[in-house]
Design a protein around this motif. Structure first.
Motif, PDB file in Angstrom:
ATOM      1  N   ILE A 130      -5.011  -3.793   5.105  1.00 14.52           N
ATOM      2  CA  ILE A 130      -4.085  -4.365   4.137  1.00 14.52           C
ATOM      3  C   ILE A 130      -3.669  -5.764   4.573  1.00 14.52           C
ATOM      4  O   ILE A 130      -3.234  -5.972   5.713  1.00 14.52           O
ATOM      5  CB  ILE A 130      -2.826  -3.470   3.986  1.00 14.52           C
ATOM      6  CG1 ILE A 130      -3.221  -2.051   3.574  1.00 14.52           C
ATOM      7  CG2 ILE A 130      -1.865  -4.087   2.988  1.00 14.52           C
ATOM      8  CD1 ILE A 130      -3.939  -1.948   2.252  1.00 14.52           C
ATOM      9  N   ILE A 139      -8.223   1.865   6.422  1.00 16.71           N
ATOM     10  CA  ILE A 139      -7.167   1.151   5.709  1.00 16.71           C
ATOM     11  C   ILE A 139      -7.072  -0.259   6.283  1.00 16.71           C
ATOM     12  O   ILE A 139      -6.921  -0.445   7.486  1.00 16.71           O
ATOM     13  CB  ILE A 139      -5.801   1.857   5.870  1.00 16.71           C
ATOM     14  CG1 ILE A 139      -5.892   3.332   5.440  1.00 16.71           C
ATOM     15  CG2 ILE A 139      -4.725   1.114   5.079  1.00 16.71           C
ATOM     16  CD1 ILE A 139      -6.207   3.540   3.990  1.00 16.71           C
ATOM     17  N   TYR A 152       0.860  -1.190   0.000  1.00 13.33           N
ATOM     18  CA  TYR A 152       0.000   0.000   0.000  1.00 13.33           C
ATOM     19  C   TYR A 152       0.895   1.238   0.000  1.00 13.33           C
ATOM     20  O   TYR A 152       1.965   1.243   0.617  1.00 13.33           O
ATOM     21  CB  TYR A 152      -0.888   0.019   1.243  1.00 13.33           C
ATOM     22  CG  TYR A 152      -1.614   1.328   1.464  1.00 13.33           C
ATOM     23  CD1 TYR A 152      -2.838   1.579   0.840  1.00 13.33           C
ATOM     24  CD2 TYR A 152      -1.075   2.316   2.277  1.00 13.33           C
ATOM     25  CE1 TYR A 152      -3.502   2.796   1.029  1.00 13.33           C
ATOM     26  CE2 TYR A 152      -1.731   3.523   2.475  1.00 13.33           C
ATOM     27  CZ  TYR A 152      -2.939   3.765   1.847  1.00 13.33           C
ATOM     28  OH  TYR A 152      -3.585   4.956   2.028  1.00 13.33           O
ATOM     29  N   GLU A 153       0.430   2.274  -0.685  1.00 13.99           N
ATOM     30  CA  GLU A 153       1.196   3.519  -0.693  1.00 13.99           C
ATOM     31  C   GLU A 153       0.269   4.686  -0.986  1.00 13.99           C
ATOM     32  O   GLU A 153      -0.611   4.605  -1.839  1.00 13.99           O
ATOM     33  CB  GLU A 153       2.307   3.456  -1.752  1.00 13.99           C
ATOM     34  CG  GLU A 153       3.182   4.701  -1.796  1.00 13.99           C
ATOM     35  CD  GLU A 153       4.298   4.616  -2.830  1.00 13.99           C
ATOM     36  OE1 GLU A 153       5.091   5.566  -2.925  1.00 13.99           O
ATOM     37  OE2 GLU A 153       4.359   3.587  -3.553  1.00 13.99           O
ATOM     38  N   ASP A 154       0.452   5.780  -0.234  1.00 14.40           N
ATOM     39  CA  ASP A 154      -0.183   7.044  -0.562  1.00 14.40           C
ATOM     40  C   ASP A 154       0.852   8.151  -0.374  1.00 14.40           C
ATOM     41  O   ASP A 154       2.052   7.865  -0.269  1.00 14.40           O
ATOM     42  CB  ASP A 154      -1.456   7.271   0.267  1.00 14.40           C
ATOM     43  CG  ASP A 154      -1.207   7.350   1.773  1.00 14.40           C
ATOM     44  OD1 ASP A 154      -0.105   7.779   2.181  1.00 14.40           O
ATOM     45  OD2 ASP A 154      -2.105   6.995   2.561  1.00 14.40           O
TER      46      ASP A 154
END
Length: 293
Positions: free
Chosen positions: A274, A272, A85-87
């Protein structure tokens, strides 16, 4: 560094001061710098600390490099960073077993170094996994979010589920262990159940079992060092392959995997959740149990 974000639709109307201090849990130093340097803007205009903000307002924060402590980490191999995951602010990586979360010296390469190489920018450790444990690890991508997400972690609002293969099996399908944990006086590398130790709570659910082994899922209310390993071992069911608490096990790796991480994003308000896959844990009923055990 400049960060801009749109406040989520479900956020309550509040003062700028309340937003920074309580909703975002921003440290006093950062709040002071934003105020003194006039580096906070609401919808493009310089913000008053007492003005009201709410859903869909655009908040812009500006930080100078000297506002933060400088961090130097030697880049590693970006191909070793398995991104889940990445933001703009956070990144979650699937750590392999046998790799440290961060090195003990500038020369020692660890997961943090590989994430740094992937980002081509610093990556900041929010929490760590033991070298022998695989699974989801959360990093901050900047020092604006680092203390905010760090406080959420300290308040146990970041939830993690672990999967373990243990020796034997529990008589109950579900149980909760309330056992304080402290350092072993005879071995500084180990921890033990101790009345004088720190509070530790682990919830255990048996997912499957055979004559010799069980697959269990552990969730934590606290985050003590070696908590799952110590608690399971104290019940007579050490983790297969654990070099400290089950040293006579012949398994080549410790069968403990951080399979899921979930939390409410402190800036966006988004839920979130994950999952971290693992090739080692494979089973017909659960994707996290090795066949043949």
């Amino acid at each position: 560094m400049k960060f801009s974000l749109i406040l989520p639709k479900k956020i309550k109307k509040q003062s700028v001061s309340h937003l920074l201090e309580y909703t975002w849990s921003m440290p006093r130093k950062q709040r002071h710098l934003l105020r003194m340097k006039k580096h906070l803007f609401i919808n493009g205009l310089l913000a008053s600390w007492e003005e009201t903000v709410g859903p869909n307002d655009k908040v812009t924060l500006v930080f100078d490099q000297e506002d933060f402590d400088f961090l130097t980490v030697e880049p590693g191999d970006p191909n070793l960073a398995d991104i889940l995951y990445e933001d703009e602010h956070l990144i979650i990586v699937n750590k392999p077993e046998g790799m440290k979360t961060h090195g003990n010296s500038p020369q020692e390469l660890a997961l943090q170094n590989h994430v740094t190489a992937y980002l081509n920018a610093p990556a900041f450790v929010v929490h760590r996994l033991d070298k022998e444990t695989s699974g989801a690890v959360l990093f901050a991508k900047n020092q604006f979010i680092l203390p905010i997400i760090g406080k959420i972690f300290e308040e146990n609002k970041i939830h993690r589920s672990y999967y373990a293969v243990v020796q034997g099996y529990f008589s109950e399908k579900n149980l909760t262990l309330h056992k304080n944990i402290g350092r072993d006086r005879h071995n500084r590398k180990k921890y033990v159940v101790s009345k004088r130790g720190k509070k530790a709570i682990t919830h255990i659910e048996t997912l499957d079992k055979s004559k010799k082994y069980s697959l269990v899922r552990c969730t934590l209310d606290t985050g003590r060092t070696h908590q799952i390993r110590v608690h399971l071992s104290s019940e007579g069911h050490p983790i297969i392959g654990d070099p400290l608490y089950h040293p006579y096990s012949t398994k080549s790796r410790m069968m403990l995997h951080a399979g899921k991480i979930s939390f409410v994003h402190p800036l966006s308000g988004e839920d979130i959740e994950i999952a971290a896959p693992s090739d080692t844990f494979i089973y017909k009923k659960s994707p996290l149990f090795k066949s043949g055990l």
